[in-house]
Design an enzyme around this catalytic site. Structure first.
Site, mmCIF file in Angstrom:
data_model
loop_
_atom_site.group_PDB
_atom_site.id
_atom_site.type_symbol
_atom_site.label_atom_id
_atom_site.label_comp_id
_atom_site.label_asym_id
_atom_site.label_seq_id
_atom_site.Cartn_x
_atom_site.Cartn_y
_atom_site.Cartn_z
ATOM 1 C CG ASN A 152 -1.498 1.358 1.520
ATOM 2 O OD1 ASN A 152 -2.452 1.791 0.864
ATOM 3 N ND2 ASN A 152 -0.923 2.060 2.501
ATOM 4 C CE1 TYR A 178 0.469 8.145 -6.676
ATOM 5 C CE2 TYR A 178 -1.352 8.375 -8.208
ATOM 6 C CZ TYR A 178 -0.865 7.968 -6.982
ATOM 7 O OH TYR A 178 -1.708 7.370 -6.072
ATOM 8 C CE LYS A 183 0.084 4.458 -6.718
ATOM 9 N NZ LYS A 183 0.191 3.506 -5.587
ATOM 10 C CB ILE A 239 -9.360 7.734 -1.274
ATOM 11 C CG1 ILE A 239 -9.612 6.684 -2.382
ATOM 12 C CG2 ILE A 239 -9.821 7.225 0.084
ATOM 13 C CD1 ILE A 239 -11.050 6.305 -2.616
HETATM 14 P P1 NAP Z 1 -1.158 8.471 2.788
HETATM 15 O O1 NAP Z 1 -2.173 8.751 3.847
HETATM 16 O O2 NAP Z 1 -0.137 9.506 2.477
HETATM 17 O O3 NAP Z 1 -0.474 7.077 3.134
HETATM 18 C C1 NAP Z 1 0.697 6.621 2.502
HETATM 19 C C2 NAP Z 1 1.529 5.921 3.537
HETATM 20 O O4 NAP Z 1 2.695 5.371 2.904
HETATM 21 C C3 NAP Z 1 2.022 6.876 4.635
HETATM 22 O O5 NAP Z 1 1.850 6.280 5.907
HETATM 23 C C4 NAP Z 1 3.489 7.050 4.290
HETATM 24 O O6 NAP Z 1 4.299 7.333 5.396
HETATM 25 C C5 NAP Z 1 3.810 5.683 3.720
HETATM 26 N N1 NAP Z 1 5.048 5.701 2.953
HETATM 27 C C6 NAP Z 1 5.484 6.629 2.079
HETATM 28 N N2 NAP Z 1 6.689 6.292 1.598
HETATM 29 C C7 NAP Z 1 7.034 5.119 2.201
HETATM 30 C C8 NAP Z 1 8.167 4.272 2.131
HETATM 31 N N3 NAP Z 1 9.226 4.554 1.347
HETATM 32 N N4 NAP Z 1 8.190 3.157 2.893
HETATM 33 C C9 NAP Z 1 7.156 2.868 3.693
HETATM 34 N N5 NAP Z 1 6.054 3.628 3.822
HETATM 35 C C10 NAP Z 1 6.002 4.751 3.070
HETATM 36 O O7 NAP Z 1 -1.892 8.191 1.396
HETATM 37 P P2 NAP Z 1 -3.071 7.193 0.984
HETATM 38 O O8 NAP Z 1 -3.999 7.986 0.181
HETATM 39 O O9 NAP Z 1 -3.555 6.408 2.146
HETATM 40 O O10 NAP Z 1 -2.262 6.242 -0.023
HETATM 41 C C11 NAP Z 1 -2.143 4.842 0.145
HETATM 42 C C12 NAP Z 1 -1.963 4.200 -1.222
HETATM 43 O O11 NAP Z 1 -3.127 4.424 -1.999
HETATM 44 C C13 NAP Z 1 -0.803 4.789 -2.035
HETATM 45 O O12 NAP Z 1 -0.145 3.762 -2.744
HETATM 46 C C14 NAP Z 1 -1.498 5.723 -2.993
HETATM 47 O O13 NAP Z 1 -0.744 5.965 -4.149
HETATM 48 C C15 NAP Z 1 -2.774 4.948 -3.257
HETATM 49 N N6 NAP Z 1 -3.872 5.746 -3.776
HETATM 50 C C16 NAP Z 1 -4.403 6.769 -3.065
HETATM 51 C C17 NAP Z 1 -5.449 7.498 -3.615
HETATM 52 C C18 NAP Z 1 -6.112 8.639 -2.898
HETATM 53 O O14 NAP Z 1 -6.930 9.331 -3.509
HETATM 54 N N7 NAP Z 1 -5.827 8.892 -1.630
HETATM 55 C C19 NAP Z 1 -5.953 7.168 -4.881
HETATM 56 C C20 NAP Z 1 -5.376 6.108 -5.559
HETATM 57 C C21 NAP Z 1 -4.337 5.394 -5.006
HETATM 58 P P3 NAP Z 1 4.587 8.877 5.776
HETATM 59 O O15 NAP Z 1 3.251 9.476 6.043
HETATM 60 O O16 NAP Z 1 5.445 8.788 6.958
HETATM 61 O O17 NAP Z 1 5.273 9.475 4.602
#
Ligand code: NAP
Length: 255
Positions: free
Chosen positions: A89, A153, A157, A188
Site C-alpha cells: 500500500n 505517478y 501506478k 479518496i
Molecule cells: P497516505 O495517507 O499519504 O499514506 C501513505 C503511507 O505510505 C504513509 O503512511 C506514508 O508514510 C507511507 N510511505 C510513504 N513512503 C514510504 C516508504 N518509502 N516506505 C514505507 N512507507 C512509506 O496516502 P493514501 O492515500 O492512504 O495512499 C495509500 C496508497 O493508496 C498509495 O499507494 C497511494 O498511491 C494509493 N492511492 C491513493 C489514492 C487517494 O486518492 N488517496 C488514490 C489512488 C491510489 P509517511 O506518512 O510517513 O510518509
C-alpha cells in the site's frame, strides 16, 4: 471473522488507506503487521487495533530498501509463521507534467510506488502460505488513465497494474497457489489528497469542485471503501480472482 488466524502485512499502514485496511482486516480476525516509515504512526494504528481486541505489531520499514524487506519479513514470520496476505500500500505522489517534472521526482515516486511493490512481492512470495496466499497491490485509477500533472505517478501506478499480472501468471504457473490482484482507488479523502490540494493554494477549491463534478456518485471516497475491497481480495471469497484489477472510484473511469 473472514480472516481468522491469517497473518497480514500492510505497508504504509500508519495512515490513510493503509490504516483503514489494517483496522478492517484485524477486525476480521487477522494478525496484522503494520509497517510504516514513521514508528509512532504504526504504533498508533496498532494501539487502536489492540484496544478493539485485535492482534497487531508495528514495524518501521522503508519499502524502497531490499534489506528492510528482508528484516521485516523475518520478524513477521519468526513471530507468526507464514504470511497469508501482503498489502503493498505504501505510496507517494509528486505533481509535475512531462516537461516540468524532474528526474529526481520521477525516481523518488517510482522507487516507492513501483520498486517498493516489486521488492515486496519478491521478499514475501517465498514466505507466503501455499496454497492460499493473497497479494494485494494498491495501484490507482492513475495507473489506467493519464493525468497531465502526474507523469511520474501515472507511470508508477501503471507499472503496479501490469507487474501484478506478471506476478499472478508466475505464481499460477509455478503452482504456488498465491493470488495477485491490484486495487485502483479513485479520489479518496486521505492525507495524500489533502496535501495535494494544499499545495495548489488558491486553485484548490476550484480543482476540488472539478473532481467532484467528474465523479458520477458525486463525492470523494473514504479509506474504508478501499479497505473493504482489500478485505474481499484477502478473503477466500475472491478465490477465483488473480491478475485482476479492482476499480473503486465512484464511477470516475466509467466515462
Ligand atoms: P497516505 O495517507 O499519504 O499514506 C501513505 C503511507 O505510505 C504513509 O503512511 C506514508 O508514510 C507511507 N510511505 C510513504 N513512503 C514510504 C516508504 N518509502 N516506505 C514505507 N512507507 C512509506 O496516502 P493514501 O492515500 O492512504 O495512499 C495509500 C496508497 O493508496 C498509495 O499507494 C497511494 O498511491 C494509493 N492511492 C491513493 C489514492 C487517494 O486518492 N488517496 C488514490 C489512488 C491510489 P509517511 O506518512 O510517513 O510518509
Amino acid at each position: 471473522m473472514r480472516l481468522q488466524n491469517k497473518t497480514v502485512l500492510v505497508t504504509g499502514g500508519g495512515s490513510g488507506i493503509g490504516e483503514a485496511t489494517s483496522v478492517r482486516l484485524a477486525a476480521e480476525g487477522a494478525r496484522v503487521a503494520v509497517t510504516d516509515l514513521v514508528e509512532s504512526a504504526a504504533q498508533r494504528v496498532v494501539a487502536n487495533i489492540s484496544d478493539a481486541g485485535g492482534t497487531a505489531m508495528a514495524l518501521v520499514q522503508d519499502v524502497t530498501l531490499e534489506s528492510e524487506w528482508e528484516e521485516t519479513v523475518a520478524t513477521v514470520t519468526d513471530q507468526w509463521g507464514e504470511i497469508d496476505v501482503l498489502v503493498n500500500n505504501a505510496g507517494v505522489a509528486r505533481p509535475g507534467n512531462v516537461e516540468e517534472a524532474t528526474l529526481a521526482d520521477w525516481r523518488f515516486v517510482n522507487s516507492v510506488n513501483s520498486e517498493g511493490v516489486f521488492l515486496g512481492m519478491r521478499a514475501c512470495i517465498p514466505k507466503m502460505r501455499k496454497p492460499g496466499g493473497s497479494i494485494i497491490n494498491i495501484s490507482s485509477i492513475e495507473g489506467i488513465v493519464g493525468d497531465p500533472l502526474l507523469i511520474a505517478y501515472n507511470a508508477s501506478k501503471a507499472a503496479v497494474r501490469t507487474m501484478t499480472k506478471s506476478a499472478a501468471l508466475h505464481c499460477a504457473e509455478a503452482g504456488h497457489g498465491i493470488r495477485v490482484n491490484s486495487i485502483h482507488p479513485g479520489f479518496i479523502e486521505t492525507a495524500m489528497v489533502a496535501d495535494g490540494l494544499a499545495a495548489m493554494g488558491d486553485a484548490a477549491a476550484e480543482f476540488h469542485q472539478r473532481i467532484i463534478a467528474a465523479i458520477p456518485v458525486g463525492h470523494l471516497g473514504q479509506a474504508m471503501d478501499i479497505a473493504n475491497a482489500a478485505l474481499f481480495l484477502a478473503s477466500e471469497e475472491s478465490s477465483y480472482m488473480t491478475g485482476s484489477e479492482l476499480v473503486v472510484d465512484g464511477g470516475y473511469t466509467a466515462h
